[in-house]
Write an enzyme that holds these catalytic residues in place. Structure first.
Site, PDB file in Angstrom:
ATOM      1  N   HIS A 168       0.868  -1.180   0.000  1.00 22.09           N
ATOM      2  CA  HIS A 168       0.000   0.000   0.000  1.00 22.09           C
ATOM      3  C   HIS A 168       0.902   1.227   0.000  1.00 22.09           C
ATOM      4  O   HIS A 168       1.747   1.391   0.872  1.00 22.09           O
ATOM      5  CB  HIS A 168      -0.914   0.027   1.225  1.00 22.09           C
ATOM      6  CG  HIS A 168      -1.876   1.179   1.204  1.00 22.09           C
ATOM      7  ND1 HIS A 168      -3.163   1.069   0.713  1.00 22.09           N
ATOM      8  CD2 HIS A 168      -1.726   2.477   1.575  1.00 22.09           C
ATOM      9  CE1 HIS A 168      -3.765   2.244   0.799  1.00 22.09           C
ATOM     10  NE2 HIS A 168      -2.914   3.117   1.315  1.00 22.09           N
ATOM     11  N   CYS A 169       0.723   2.093  -0.985  1.00 23.88           N
ATOM     12  CA  CYS A 169       1.567   3.278  -1.127  1.00 23.88           C
ATOM     13  C   CYS A 169       0.760   4.527  -0.777  1.00 23.88           C
ATOM     14  O   CYS A 169      -0.184   4.880  -1.492  1.00 23.88           O
ATOM     15  CB  CYS A 169       2.097   3.389  -2.567  1.00 23.88           C
ATOM     16  SG  CYS A 169       3.139   4.841  -2.824  1.00 23.88           S
TER      17      CYS A 169
END
Length: 319
Positions: A168-169
């Site tokens: 998850h960025c």
């Protein structure tokens, strides 16, 4: 839950019984999640995806601000005051084109469903429709009440199980998964390119202004110009380092058909690995071509506008 023909286990892991395309949308969604009209993941997404995470939205906003700041400094501090017309034209066209491609890739990464598994599909009717053999085991995610396909992992921020979740960025306010990894790779590539270009232009500008009076090479005062250029150089160095490393890491993962989560967990592959160009073709689609570098591929603006007019608020909505 157990029936005569299969067992369902509430475990945070996956099993090769379910392929990436075996899930279906049941319409049963968790409380607080609102989505627009759609036909399900197997029939093609018709809604817009957006994660309403405060940290992610702030990080995405900072990303846009920094890119636009670089555009401002490059155009108004370095290129427009330059007396060399062709130098300004060529560098301006190149830098601004790369910046547009970078921001478009960022938007596609942020607003594309990364491969979310439908919530609440772990129903008795759906499990019976799988027609599993006696003794076969399927796995249910206890957090989003969905049957997990192979290589899916649960994201605590998106609150969904994501197929082939890499990570998850927060900078794109989304997970990087099966359906949007291509755009994330393009985003890191274009940011690295404009960062390197900005560093080169800054060096040329400093070198030119040292030979003449600073007032002649910029419309801003010398002090303001130097501060703007120093901040741009620091930003470019940080972005170039981060995105170049991430770009290389993503290409390595794609060529080895292994996500970052699988690498960190040292998971033994239970799937048939695609190697090198097979993995690249699976992510970017088709044979190698310039279309691989186009973040606008597959974008239908008219349908996107129609969907956004009918969307509803919530912790997440279509893409």
């Amino acid at each position: 839950m157990q029936s005569s023909n299969h067992r369902l286990r509430d475990m945070e892991q996956h099993h090769p019984l379910l392929s990436a395309g075996s899930d279906v949308e049941t319409g049963s969604l968790a409380t607080g999640v609102m989505v627009g009209p759609h036909t399900g993941h197997t029939g093609g997404n018709r809604t817009m995806w957006f994660i309403q995470d405060s940290c992610g939205m702030v990080c995405a906003g900072i990303t846009w601000f920094l890119v636009l700041y670089a555009e401002f400094v490059v155009n108004f501090v370095m290129l427009l005051p330059s007396k060399n017309f062709w130098y300004s034209l060529l560098n301006g066209a190149t830098f601004n084109s790369l910046a547009v491609l970078a921001l478009a890739s960022h938007m596609r990464t942020m607003l594309t469903d990364p491969g979310a598994v439908p919530k609440g599909n772990a129903t008795k009717e759906y499990m019976e429709s799988l027609q599993l053999k006696p003794g076969e085991v399927i796995y249910k995610c206890p957090k989003c009440c969905s049957i997990k396909p192979e290589r899916a992992h649960h994201c605590s921020i998106c609150k969904r199980c994501i197929r082939k979740m890499d990570h998850h960025c927060p900078w794109v306010n989304n997970c990087v998964g099966e359906k949007n990894q291509r755009f994330f790779v393009l985003f890191t590539m274009y940011i690295a390119l404009i960062s390197a270009h900005a560093l080169g232009l800054s060096g040329m500008h400093f070198f030119t202004c040292i030979k003449v009076q600073w007032n002649e090479c910029s419309d801003f005062s010398p002090g303001v110009s130097v501060l703007l250029l120093i901040f741009l150089c620091l930003e470019a160095i940080l972005f170039l380092t981060f995105t170049a490393v991430m770009f290389g890491t993503q290409l390595h993962s794609i060529c080895n058909d292994e996500t970052e989560i699988e690498r960190l967990k040292n998971e033994k592959p239970t799937w048939e690995r695609r190697m090198r160009w097979d993995g690249m073709r699976a992510v970017f689609g088709g044979s190698p071509s310039l279309l691989w570098c186009n973040p606008f591929t597959g974008l239908r603006l008219r349908r996107l506008l129609l969907l956004t007019q009918g969307r509803r608020g919530g912790s997440e909505f279509s893409v």
